[in-house]
Design an enzyme around this catalytic site. Structure first.
Site, PDB file in Angstrom:
ATOM      1  N   ASP A 344       0.824  -1.201   0.000  1.00  0.00           N
ATOM      2  CA  ASP A 344       0.000   0.000   0.000  1.00  0.00           C
ATOM      3  C   ASP A 344       0.856   1.247   0.000  1.00  0.00           C
ATOM      4  O   ASP A 344       0.582   2.219  -0.701  1.00  0.00           O
ATOM      5  CB  ASP A 344      -0.929  -0.001   1.215  1.00  0.00           C
ATOM      6  CG  ASP A 344      -0.155  -0.072   2.534  1.00  0.00           C
ATOM      7  OD1 ASP A 344       0.904  -0.732   2.572  1.00  0.00           O
ATOM      8  OD2 ASP A 344      -0.619   0.505   3.532  1.00  0.00           O
ATOM      9  N   ARG A 348       5.521   4.239   6.202  1.00  0.00           N
ATOM     10  CA  ARG A 348       5.101   4.239   7.594  1.00  0.00           C
ATOM     11  C   ARG A 348       5.145   2.826   8.177  1.00  0.00           C
ATOM     12  O   ARG A 348       5.647   1.886   7.557  1.00  0.00           O
ATOM     13  CB  ARG A 348       3.700   4.845   7.712  1.00  0.00           C
ATOM     14  CG  ARG A 348       2.585   4.040   7.071  1.00  0.00           C
ATOM     15  CD  ARG A 348       1.265   4.772   7.193  1.00  0.00           C
ATOM     16  NE  ARG A 348       0.169   4.065   6.573  1.00  0.00           N
ATOM     17  CZ  ARG A 348      -0.768   4.618   5.806  1.00  0.00           C
ATOM     18  NH1 ARG A 348      -0.706   5.908   5.539  1.00  0.00           N
ATOM     19  NH2 ARG A 348      -1.752   3.892   5.296  1.00  0.00           N
ATOM     20  N   ASP A 349       4.595   2.671   9.361  1.00  0.00           N
ATOM     21  CA  ASP A 349       4.602   1.375  10.042  1.00  0.00           C
ATOM     22  C   ASP A 349       3.484   0.490   9.485  1.00  0.00           C
ATOM     23  O   ASP A 349       2.557   0.114  10.196  1.00  0.00           O
ATOM     24  CB  ASP A 349       4.461   1.558  11.559  1.00  0.00           C
ATOM     25  CG  ASP A 349       3.256   2.422  11.936  1.00  0.00           C
ATOM     26  OD1 ASP A 349       2.530   2.893  11.022  1.00  0.00           O
ATOM     27  OD2 ASP A 349       3.041   2.616  13.148  1.00  0.00           O
ATOM     28  N   GLU A 350       3.596   0.174   8.188  1.00  0.00           N
ATOM     29  CA  GLU A 350       2.565  -0.624   7.518  1.00  0.00           C
ATOM     30  C   GLU A 350       3.228  -1.405   6.393  1.00  0.00           C
ATOM     31  O   GLU A 350       3.626  -2.537   6.569  1.00  0.00           O
ATOM     32  CB  GLU A 350       1.451   0.292   7.010  1.00  0.00           C
ATOM     33  CG  GLU A 350       0.184  -0.463   6.646  1.00  0.00           C
ATOM     34  CD  GLU A 350      -1.015   0.468   6.566  1.00  0.00           C
ATOM     35  OE1 GLU A 350      -2.041   0.025   6.039  1.00  0.00           O
ATOM     36  OE2 GLU A 350      -0.931   1.629   7.022  1.00  0.00           O
ATOM     37  N   ASP A 357      -5.803  -2.445  -2.827  1.00  0.00           N
ATOM     38  CA  ASP A 357      -4.998  -1.552  -3.649  1.00  0.00           C
ATOM     39  C   ASP A 357      -4.665  -2.206  -4.989  1.00  0.00           C
ATOM     40  O   ASP A 357      -4.822  -1.599  -6.046  1.00  0.00           O
ATOM     41  CB  ASP A 357      -3.717  -1.173  -2.911  1.00  0.00           C
ATOM     42  CG  ASP A 357      -3.989  -0.383  -1.648  1.00  0.00           C
ATOM     43  OD1 ASP A 357      -3.516   0.750  -1.540  1.00  0.00           O
ATOM     44  OD2 ASP A 357      -4.681  -0.907  -0.743  1.00  0.00           O
ATOM     45  N   GLU A 630      -2.163   8.906  -1.060  1.00  0.00           N
ATOM     46  CA  GLU A 630      -3.194   8.031  -0.515  1.00  0.00           C
ATOM     47  C   GLU A 630      -4.535   8.742  -0.447  1.00  0.00           C
ATOM     48  O   GLU A 630      -5.578   8.185  -0.816  1.00  0.00           O
ATOM     49  CB  GLU A 630      -2.788   7.564   0.879  1.00  0.00           C
ATOM     50  CG  GLU A 630      -3.810   6.679   1.567  1.00  0.00           C
ATOM     51  CD  GLU A 630      -3.338   6.203   2.921  1.00  0.00           C
ATOM     52  OE1 GLU A 630      -3.847   5.171   3.388  1.00  0.00           O
ATOM     53  OE2 GLU A 630      -2.445   6.851   3.516  1.00  0.00           O
ATOM     54  N   HIS A 651       0.960   6.148  -2.646  1.00  0.00           N
ATOM     55  CA  HIS A 651      -0.032   5.083  -2.734  1.00  0.00           C
ATOM     56  C   HIS A 651      -0.450   4.999  -4.200  1.00  0.00           C
ATOM     57  O   HIS A 651      -0.848   6.012  -4.765  1.00  0.00           O
ATOM     58  CB  HIS A 651      -1.284   5.456  -1.910  1.00  0.00           C
ATOM     59  CG  HIS A 651      -1.466   4.682  -0.661  1.00  0.00           C
ATOM     60  ND1 HIS A 651      -0.618   4.787   0.410  1.00  0.00           N
ATOM     61  CD2 HIS A 651      -2.416   3.797  -0.292  1.00  0.00           C
ATOM     62  CE1 HIS A 651      -1.056   4.001   1.388  1.00  0.00           C
ATOM     63  NE2 HIS A 651      -2.142   3.384   0.977  1.00  0.00           N
TER      64      HIS A 651
END
Length: 757
Positions: A344, A348-350, A357, A630, A651
């Site tokens: 995605d 970041r923390d992802e 997506d 995003e 994104h």
């Protein structure tokens, strides 16, 4: 692979990322070495060397798969690296296996011990084979990487860099034994998709001091990778590099990173150090550097772009520079997020393989790059996760979320529209793009399991209005703190998606000669279509009466005439009422321009594409974006970052409009899967005076180049031999054109002008 090879790990705790080594001598009496192949894998990530030289240029081996059931092993030809006595070295990192994953702060979701695997098969002239395998005879020791995490960054102590461990004869008291782990190596399988590697390098565009006195560097492009430094300072001094995609109030804008530190630290040796953190990656355009001795000079810091090795096959450009920049943003966003898994976002923390997506973006991806093997590899994990979750395709693949200690994260979650539909939509997109039936054959079980699962979730009325849904996620009218609060009724969205998946699965069954399944899924699709019309369509309106529901109903084929005509008219009216600003989220955005142009509203599609006010595709471009955001308003007009906790500036999902641009503006669409035949039907508009589009297909290169001059449309067409095109130009009859180079011309009187400048 040799049965004596094991996953091995240090037998004692180390204060750094582990290094593993094995010294060996080639067996005499067999003649010359004719071939040497290394099978390489890890629980974690591994970089291998032979006699200090890298075995290949790939990074993050073996990547991220559903480790519970499948682990890749790279197969590498290392013949040229062998010497009579050699050292095979493995450097291990945490990667996805042992590092942090997702936003709950948990790490080591798959296991808390990183380990390496190697099987070197050396073939000699006389046919003999010598195996050098990872086993208890290896040794392990400390290195220079003191910390490493994909989210948080890497720490390297250059004082501890010593290549002696990679050379024969090395001994050191800090080097001890290893243990063989009880790991089922039958899970190892070859890569289907490509590896990850360095793609290009960028030099700083500007270096300056921020208001708070920090040194900031702008590389001019939002990328995925890291900063390589070349520096000489006092031994023990530390340089810290922090990364972010944007600036806010003239400082590094780190809030969107949430808990991800995205920080690399370098302890200097006193000599000239050239260092790069290859066990992490960051999504960034800007870097903040502290501790640098003196001023940063040209060549001292370099941004290294990393991505999976994908061949670029599709190009697109027009006479409109803003549209060209939008398209480049789509390309850069895809490049950054196609790093082993289609993620995605990369910062970041992802950084997870969100299925929604790629469900939206797969047709665009398959045009821009050759992603056939990349996505077929990922689809293997879709099927594995689904098989172990009662037919449910999860929100992310590999499914890290199932391990999170967050029971209330998605209450009542089951199969979910768009996201779970990736199990059908992505294979279908690959089939259309490349014409290789293997993806349908391989994924047919997954496709049918998804559609059957959805059938169990329908309400008595026959529509899918039950359970958790993301719906039209990130509708621009939803509040920042509640991105699921869309205008579109979630049941309308879900039922439309259920119909599309049933319809595509029925078509797949027909292609594969699965007669019983074709009948099953055709009947399921017809029931869903009838229920959609019965429950949601009345007097030419669709429930919730917003752009997304009309776009889905039109493109998916849920409406009969005259409802389809009425829906097109209503969609165009809603788009106009919104001032041509975008009003769709993840579900509607990939389809709205198609819905307009296919119902006689090409001018409205261009007005929507060319709008510059927020929310729109060109608003981020005018705000200086170099990737797709995003949120439509990830950055607000005053230059501040959207207050939502979920804000990324890279994104690709909303960039799915590029698929329409390639087909409708560029004029290249498949007439048959894999472009065995092609439809060439550019539909100029929006004040554009030219466009050039090309695609390398399995049958050769297709190129369409058109320009409008003095009310005439001039088109140059290149087709591979053996491929024919149906050419449809404004104001002209359809023509069938065979392979070769052609020049065509037509009156441009029907070309729309939706200029909004």
């Amino acid at each position: 692979m040799h049965t004596e090879a094991h996953m091995i790990a240090p037998s004692t705790a180390l204060d750094s990322a582990p290094l593993l080594r094995k010294e060996f001598t080639l067996e005499p009496g067999h003649g010359a070495v004719v071939r040497a192949r290394l099978a390489l894998s890890a629980l974690g990530i591994v970089e291998a060397t032979i006699n200090g030289r890298p075995v290949d240029d790939h990074l993050f081996t073996p990547g991220w798969t559903s480790y519970e059931w499948r682990l890749r092993a790279a197969e590498i030809d290392v013949t040229a690296l062998l010497e009579p006595t050699s050292v095979l070295g493995l450097a291990l990192g945490n990667g996805w296996y042992g590092g942090r994953l997702a936003w709950e702060g948990q790490r080591a979701l798959y296991g808390d011990v990183v380990a390496g695997f190697a099987d070197l098969a050396v073939e000699f002239e006389d046919g003999a084979v010598q195996h050098v395998v990872s086993d208890s005879t290896w040794t392990a020791g400390p290195g220079a990487v003191l910390a490493n995490d994909l989210y948080d960054g890497q720490t390297i102590d250059a004082r501890r860099i010593d290549g002696a461990w990679q050379r024969p004869g090395f001994t050191h008291p800090d080097w001890r034994g290893v243990v063989e782990l009880d790991h089922d190596c039958s899970r190892l399988e070859p890569y289907i998709g490509p590896g990850v590697s360095r793609q290009q390098e960028l030099l700083p565009q500007a270096v300056w001091i921020s208001p708070s006195g920090r040194t900031l560097v702008d590389f001019g492009q939002n990328i995925v990778g890291w900063v390589r430094i070349r520096v000489q300072g006092a031994a023990g001094d530390e340089i810290v590099v922090r990364h972010a995609e944007v600036l806010e109030h003239d400082e590094l804008g780190t809030r969107p990173l949430r808990s991800a530190e995205a920080t690399d630290r370098y302890v200097l040796s006193g000599d000239v150090d050239e260092l790069e953190p290859t066990f992490t990656f960051h999504g960034f355009r800007y870097a903040e550097i502290t501790g640098w001795p003196g001023e940063i000079g040209i060549g001292d810091v370099t941004a290294v772009v990393v991505s999976s090795d994908l061949d670029r096959i599709g190009t697109f450009t027009t006479s409109d520079p803003l549209i060209n920049r939008l398209h480049e943003n789509v390309v850069w966003g895809m490049r950054g997020n196609f790093l082993d898994v289609p993620t995605d976002c990369p910062q970041r923390d992802e950084r997870l393989g969100w299925t929604g997506d790629i469900a939206a973006f797969a047709p665009t991806a398959a045009f821009l790059f050759d992603v056939d093997d990349f996505l077929r590899d990922w689809l293997r994990d879709v099927a594995l996760e689904q098989r172990h979750q009662d037919g449910v395709i999860p929100f992310v693949v590999p499914d890290a979320l199932k391990y999170l200690d967050a029971p209330d994260l998605f209450p009542g979650a089951d199969a979910t529209a768009v996201w779970s539909d990736a199990g059908v939509w992505v294979p279908w997109a690959l089939w259309q793009a490349y014409g290789d039936r293997r993806v349908l054959e391989d994924q047919f079980g997954s496709m049918t399991a998804h559609v059957r699962r959805v059938q169990t979730l329908l309400s008595p009325s026959g529509v899918w209005d039950t359970g958790f849904q993301f719906g039209d996620w990130l509708d621009p009218d939803a509040p920042p703190e509640d991105p699921a609060a869309a205008k579109a009724d979630p049941g309308v969205v879900a039922t439309a998606c259920a119909y599309r998946s049933a319809d595509l699965t029925a078509q797949t069954a027909a292609l594969l000669g699965r007669i019983a399944e074709e009948a099953e899924f055709r009947e399921a699709a017809e029931r869903l279509r009838a229920a959609f019309q019965r429950e949601y369509v009345a007097d030419g309106r669709i429930r919730s009466d917003c752009t997304t529901v009309y776009a889905l109903a039109i493109v998916f084929g849920l409406l009969d005439e005259p409802d389809r005509r009425a829906a097109g008219d209503r969609l165009a009216a809603l788009a106009a009422a919104a001032g041509w600003r975008i009003s769709t989220g993840f579900a509607g955005t990939p389809f709205i321009t198609d819905a307009l142009s296919s119902t006689g509203h090409l001018d409205a599609a261009y007005r929507l594409l060319l709008e510059r006010e927020c929310p729109s595709w060109l608003y981020p471009v005018e705000m200086g974006a170099t990737t797709v955001w995003e949120r439509w308003d990830s950055m607000l007009p005053d230059g501040s970052i959207n207050p939502g906790q979920m804000t990324s500036f890279n994104h690709y999902a909303l960039g799915a409009v590029a698929d329409w641009m390639h087909r409708v503006i560029g004029g290249i669409a498949p007439g048959e899967p894999g472009y065995r035949s092609v439809v060439v039907a550019p539909r100029p508009g929006g004040g554009m005076t030219s466009a050039a589009t090309s695609l390398v297909t399995p049958h050769g290169r297709i190129a369409v180049d058109w320009r409008v001059e003095e009310d005439r449309l001039h088109l140059e067409l290149e087709l591979p031999e053996g491929v024919h095109a149906l050419v449809r130009l404004p104001g002209a009859a359809e023509q069938r054109i065979e392979g070769g180079r052609h020049r065509l011309e037509s009156a441009a009187s029907d070309v729309v002008d939706a200029t909004v400048r």
